[in-house]
Design a protein around this motif. Structure first.
Motif, PDB file in Angstrom:
ATOM      1  N   VAL A 139     -15.212  49.932  21.024  1.00 37.94           N
ATOM      2  CA  VAL A 139     -14.208  50.218  20.004  1.00 37.94           C
ATOM      3  C   VAL A 139     -14.840  50.054  18.623  1.00 37.94           C
ATOM      4  CG1 VAL A 139     -11.981  49.563  19.029  1.00 37.94           C
ATOM      5  CG2 VAL A 139     -12.312  49.524  21.511  1.00 37.94           C
ATOM      6  N   SER A 140     -15.384  48.859  18.351  1.00 42.05           N
ATOM      7  CA  SER A 140     -15.972  48.620  17.033  1.00 42.05           C
ATOM      8  C   SER A 140     -17.362  48.002  17.102  1.00 42.05           C
ATOM      9  CB  SER A 140     -15.060  47.704  16.202  1.00 42.05           C
ATOM     10  OG  SER A 140     -14.860  46.454  16.856  1.00 42.05           O
ATOM     11  N   GLY A 187     -17.934  55.482  12.444  1.00 46.40           N
ATOM     12  CA  GLY A 187     -19.214  54.791  12.388  1.00 46.40           C
ATOM     13  C   GLY A 187     -20.338  55.688  11.897  1.00 46.40           C
ATOM     14  N   GLU A 188     -21.367  55.074  11.301  1.00 51.34           N
ATOM     15  CA  GLU A 188     -22.528  55.818  10.840  1.00 51.34           C
ATOM     16  C   GLU A 188     -23.551  55.952  11.968  1.00 51.34           C
ATOM     17  OE1 GLU A 188     -24.057  53.990   7.347  1.00 51.34           O
ATOM     18  OE2 GLU A 188     -22.322  54.517   6.125  1.00 51.34           O
ATOM     19  N   GLU A 218     -20.088  48.267  28.105  1.00 50.43           N
ATOM     20  CA  GLU A 218     -18.757  48.548  27.581  1.00 50.43           C
ATOM     21  C   GLU A 218     -18.267  47.303  26.852  1.00 50.43           C
ATOM     22  OE1 GLU A 218     -14.364  50.086  29.201  1.00 50.43           O
ATOM     23  OE2 GLU A 218     -16.018  49.689  30.588  1.00 50.43           O
ATOM     24  N   THR A 219     -17.902  47.453  25.574  1.00 47.83           N
ATOM     25  CA  THR A 219     -17.452  46.308  24.794  1.00 47.83           C
ATOM     26  C   THR A 219     -16.213  46.677  23.983  1.00 47.83           C
ATOM     27  OG1 THR A 219     -18.635  46.696  22.700  1.00 47.83           O
ATOM     28  CG2 THR A 219     -19.887  45.683  24.506  1.00 47.83           C
ATOM     29  N   VAL A 220     -15.515  45.635  23.527  1.00 47.48           N
ATOM     30  CA  VAL A 220     -14.412  45.853  22.591  1.00 47.48           C
ATOM     31  C   VAL A 220     -14.966  45.806  21.169  1.00 47.48           C
ATOM     32  CG1 VAL A 220     -12.192  45.002  21.744  1.00 47.48           C
ATOM     33  CG2 VAL A 220     -12.715  44.913  24.193  1.00 47.48           C
ATOM     34  N   ASP A 274     -20.344  56.221  22.859  1.00 50.24           N
ATOM     35  CA  ASP A 274     -19.060  56.550  22.256  1.00 50.24           C
ATOM     36  C   ASP A 274     -18.515  55.311  21.571  1.00 50.24           C
ATOM     37  OD1 ASP A 274     -18.166  59.398  23.397  1.00 50.24           O
ATOM     38  OD2 ASP A 274     -19.095  58.278  25.032  1.00 50.24           O
ATOM     39  N   SER A 275     -18.077  55.462  20.309  1.00 50.86           N
ATOM     40  CA  SER A 275     -17.522  54.334  19.569  1.00 50.86           C
ATOM     41  C   SER A 275     -16.482  54.847  18.589  1.00 50.86           C
ATOM     42  CB  SER A 275     -18.623  53.578  18.821  1.00 50.86           C
ATOM     43  OG  SER A 275     -18.080  52.501  18.084  1.00 50.86           O
ATOM     44  N   VAL A 276     -15.514  53.993  18.270  1.00 50.67           N
ATOM     45  CA  VAL A 276     -14.512  54.362  17.284  1.00 50.67           C
ATOM     46  C   VAL A 276     -15.037  54.099  15.881  1.00 50.67           C
ATOM     47  CG1 VAL A 276     -12.179  53.957  16.428  1.00 50.67           C
ATOM     48  CG2 VAL A 276     -12.622  53.952  18.894  1.00 50.67           C
ATOM     49  N   SER A 277     -15.424  52.848  15.612  1.00 44.86           N
ATOM     50  CA  SER A 277     -15.888  52.511  14.260  1.00 44.86           C
ATOM     51  C   SER A 277     -17.261  51.849  14.242  1.00 44.86           C
ATOM     52  CB  SER A 277     -14.873  51.586  13.572  1.00 44.86           C
ATOM     53  OG  SER A 277     -14.693  50.388  14.312  1.00 44.86           O
ATOM     54  N   GLY A 278     -17.896  51.679  15.391  1.00 47.31           N
ATOM     55  CA  GLY A 278     -19.207  51.054  15.427  1.00 47.31           C
ATOM     56  C   GLY A 278     -20.311  51.972  14.947  1.00 47.31           C
TER      57      GLY A 278
END
Length: 280
Positions: free
Chosen positions: A157-158, A200-201, A137-139, A174-178
């Motif tokens: 998150v990213s 994210g792609e 789990e990372t930011v 699961d990621s927002v923009s990563g």
């Protein structure tokens, strides 16, 4: 039982068995290597700022700052605590469970068979040859997993996720923009891949032949596939890739809002062997 502090470069050896490791670091680097020994070794090669507290109690070895708790770790953004740094290397039993927390620090975990849990605020993490289950789990920190054979869970998150030569049967992210790049070959076993991203792609390379049901969709991004047996539907707006490869025992589900999705084919093992022989 051991308890002490490390305020300068130092090496420590522990005779008592180690079944779990907990490391929490700000700035610098932490390296964890699995061994076939029951004991553990610690080397702090660089340290600046407050000392690291080292304890070994009931089989759990902890190397951490006193003011950096594991609970609520990802919310620890007090800049007053950032004026510190350490380079820490640990050799622990490969069967031990590992918990690593990093703030603006890099982490490398290799050769572990036990459960590995990673929490990172801004630090990047590399996993090499880890066969136990992994939860990360990372930011904004990135995760790169090479030759990982256990189940992998990733949430960010990213931060970006990269899986190279993965042989596990389960990947959930699961990621927002990563971005997510997954290269997986489970050796013929059914796989369970579930990826979710907002912007994210996503790129997934599967073994050929493979055995899975595919459902990949994006709201406004582009899609592409190297598998003729899969269907691409939707020309404007939402697009989907659906279909069954092989017997369909596994499952691949990828969802993005605006990111692109690409399904790639990994060459057959026979072809890879032939290529290796030509290179040699």
């Amino acid at each position: 039982m051991y308890e002490g502090s490390v305020a300068e470069p130092q090496k420590l050896s522990f005779d008592d068995p180690v079944r779990a490791l907990n490391v929490r670091l700000v700035n610098g680097t932490v390296n964890v290597v699995g061994t076939e020994e029951a004991s553990a070794r610690l080397e702090v090669s660089e340290i600046d700022g407050p000392p690291l507290i080292v304890t070994l109690k009931d089989g759990t070895l902890t190397v951490a700052y006193e003011d950096l708790p594991w609970k609520g770790f990802l919310k620890w953004l007090d800049r007053r605590g950032w004026h510190r740094s350490a380079v820490v290397s640990l050799a622990v039993p490969a069967s031990a469970n590992v918990e690593v927390g990093v703030v603006s620090a890099g982490a490398v975990v290799s050769g572990m068979r036990g459960r590995t849990e990673v929490r990172g605020v801004t630090g990047d993490t590399a996993l090499v040859g880890v066969s136990g289950s992994v939860s990360a789990e990372t930011v904004s920190g990135n995760l790169e997993a090479q030759a990982v054979t256990g189940d992998l869970r990733f949430q960010s998150v990213s931060g970006n996720l990269t899986v190279v030569e993965g042989a596990g049967s389960s990947v959930r992210a699961d990621s927002v923009s990563g971005d997510m790049v997954i290269d997986l070959d489970a050796g013929g076993r059914p796989t369970d891949i579930r990826l979710n991203s907002v912007s994210g792609e996503v790129a997934i390379r599967l073994a050929h032949p493979t055995d899975t049901r595919v459902e990949a969709n994006t709201t406004s991004g582009s899609v592409s596939t190297a598998f003729d047996d899969l269907r691409v539907t939707g020309q404007w707006g939402a697009k989907k890739i659906t279909g069954t490869l092989g017997a369909g025992n596994g499952k691949l589900k990828a969802t993005t809002v605006s990111g692109s999705i690409a399904l790639l084919s990994r060459p057959a093992r026979d072809n890879l062997d032939e290529l290796d022989e030509k290179v040699l």
